[in-house]
Design an enzyme around this catalytic site. Sequence first.
Site, mmCIF file in Angstrom:
data_model
loop_
_atom_site.group_PDB
_atom_site.id
_atom_site.type_symbol
_atom_site.label_atom_id
_atom_site.label_comp_id
_atom_site.label_asym_id
_atom_site.label_seq_id
_atom_site.Cartn_x
_atom_site.Cartn_y
_atom_site.Cartn_z
ATOM 1 N N GLY A 407 0.890 -1.133 0.017
ATOM 2 C CA GLY A 407 0.037 -0.006 -0.050
ATOM 3 C C GLY A 407 0.755 1.370 0.077
ATOM 4 C CD GLN A 482 0.058 3.710 3.259
ATOM 5 O OE1 GLN A 482 -1.307 3.443 2.559
ATOM 6 N NE2 GLN A 482 0.781 2.491 3.481
ATOM 7 C CG ASP A 628 1.278 -0.656 10.447
ATOM 8 O OD1 ASP A 628 0.218 -0.625 9.826
ATOM 9 O OD2 ASP A 628 2.237 0.018 9.736
#
Length: 747
Positions: A407, A482, A628
């Site tokens: 990703g 991101q 995460d």
Amino acid sequence: MTNNSQQPKPVLNRLVVIGLGLIGSSLALAARQQGLAAQVVGISRRDSTLELALEAGIIDRAEQDLEAVASELKAGDLVVIGVPTLTLPAVLEDCRRLLASDVTITDVASVKGSVVNAAVEIYGSMPRQLVPGHPIAGSEKSGVTAAVASLFVDHRVILTPSEVTGSDHIKLVTDLWCGAGAIVTSMDVREHDEILAATSHLPHFLAYSLVDTLAAKGDNHEIFRYAAGGFRDFTRIAASDPVMWRDIALANKDAILVILDQVMGNFNQMRTAIEGGDQDYLMDVFTRARDARNHFGKILDSKALSSPMTEKTINYRVAPGGNAQGDIRVPGDKSMSHRSIMLGSLANGLTEVTGFLEGEDSLATLQAFRDMGVVIEGPEQGRVAINGVGLHGLKAPTKPLYLGNSGTSIRLLSGLLAGQSFDTELTGDSSLSGRPMGRVANPLAEMGAIIETAAGGTPPLKIKGGQTLKPINYAMPMASAQVKSCVLLAGLYTEGQTSVVEPAPTRDHTERMLRGFGYSVTTDGSTASLSGGGSLAATRIDVPADISSAAFFMVAAAIVPDSDITLRHVGVNPTRIGVINILRQMGTRIELTNEIEVGGEPVADIRVRYAPLKGITIPEDQVPLAIDEFPVLFVAASCATGETLLTGAEELRVKESDRIQSMADGLVTLGIDAQPTADGIRILGGQLGSGTVASHDDHRIAMAFTIAALRASGEILVEHCNNVATSFPDFVGLAQQVGISIDLESA
Ligand code: S3P
């Protein structure tokens, strides 16, 4: 039940091999040794060949022509044509004349187009009994005396059947080759001939040509005497059968000429470069070729981590218990590794990276930049050297950029590719292909990018180059590093200031690393800003160990009484330390020592020791800082007394898998009361049991359940663990080192 002393049941009745060269006689020998046929008949025009074949036990029966056996053949019998390519039409003519239409026919020629053309000419159309085939095996040796039964073991056999080929015939041919140990695949005729022209035919012609060139020199005796490894390696195949290769050259003329022209063009460019002392050109070609060869080498040795069609599924069988002791360094930070390649490629000059994560995700980023013409040396033990091309120096890739499971690669790349002059397409594996990309496509479109997603806002992403991007002030709807990084990278290609406002702090590696490359980025509260039009200056980057990988061993120590684990040189950027904060709040003893700053990033050794864990309500401000680490934190929660409640974490549902559901399902299987909610989970600590859990192809789920076994009452089988290699290549080795007992099972 079969037992070893019994001969297996033959897969076909009679095997007739016409032409006892290396391939034909090796197949006959394999068939005899494996008991694949009730009878093996060899056909050759030479008595001496037939005698040798009988003596060596290669065939049961010898005949000089097909006529001698043809009338006995019926359905279930198989004729293999193993003669040189240009002789094949004559044999096929015999087959048409003599064989019943239910006898299966196959061949072993290296060129398939010419076989199909000959068959159509002889039979009037493709006969359903003919299954064109080609074993990708052989050696420079030829003839019946070179026969080896194991020649085809683990080698590919390509079949090129047409729509009319009978499935009964395909099955018979497939069974024979599988029985000889080969891996059978099928392919289109044209594709076969093009691929073989490049990978097999061309190398033979190059070898013949080189040896012939040297042999033509008057003093060749001396040359050959001194010719060392390179010559020997390169020219082994020039000892191959000239008739066979003459036939192949003529039969596959069209495809061979295309690739030969390309290589000759390349040779000419290399000549010019050598003549003109063009060091850059030579370094470019040699480095690219070396890396490609290393990559192909892994595939040739079947070691590639991601050769999708052939990859075996790996499961972890983890024994319960273990002591959780050790002093280890986990691999490099994934987020920083990605960014080091991206910014290093866009910088001017040579960027040297140490500690680079050699996981599949960061390697996908590295490959993408190679595909865009950047010369990148390594990785070798975490060292990478990137010959930056500047912000405007990337070249159009010749194919879609494949980003695997990653990703971070696709989202960050979409930002910087939106500003290029060329079009690109970004693709990924099945997990990535289901992940939301609207979150990057929308702000990029606002900046004037032309970017298309698949229906549903998922990859592939098609980005149209040559657009003029405008700066924006973007308020992110979700806390995503991101997305922030994507917009900032696109901002490099605008005139004016681009700002991103985040609803909660997210990892800031992009901002820090840009500054390390001499690019000014300001951070004001929740807003990060930069102005386009600058340039990046190459630098050195030391990537610390990844706290997201360290988290598995932090939790290992947190759940096992008397544990003591030290993790060295871990990145402890304040936007990443949610796992430390949460575990401390649950009761774990964690100490940070040797705190230093490396390249603008804080780094420390982390020592973790057991103390009884209690369930907590996880503060929502910790969610992006531990995003995460939740899968393994849920394991900690399962080992705590009382209830742990997570809210505000709906982002977990769109990671490599739906991590709330994946973890809840596995924990319930293991006997834990785990209730998923829309934006989190409620977990009541208890006794982990045993069972089989699915990783959903998600690396962090696989590793989390491996850690869970430390406190389980029985074995845990974690299914589909291949993707652990995306972020943590030596997880199993390190897990064993700290006292977890894992067996790898390939399914
Ligand atoms: C990453 C950001 C996080 C994280 C991912 C890596 C990064 O994703 O989950 O593993 O390198 O920027 P989001 O920013 O989408 O939360």
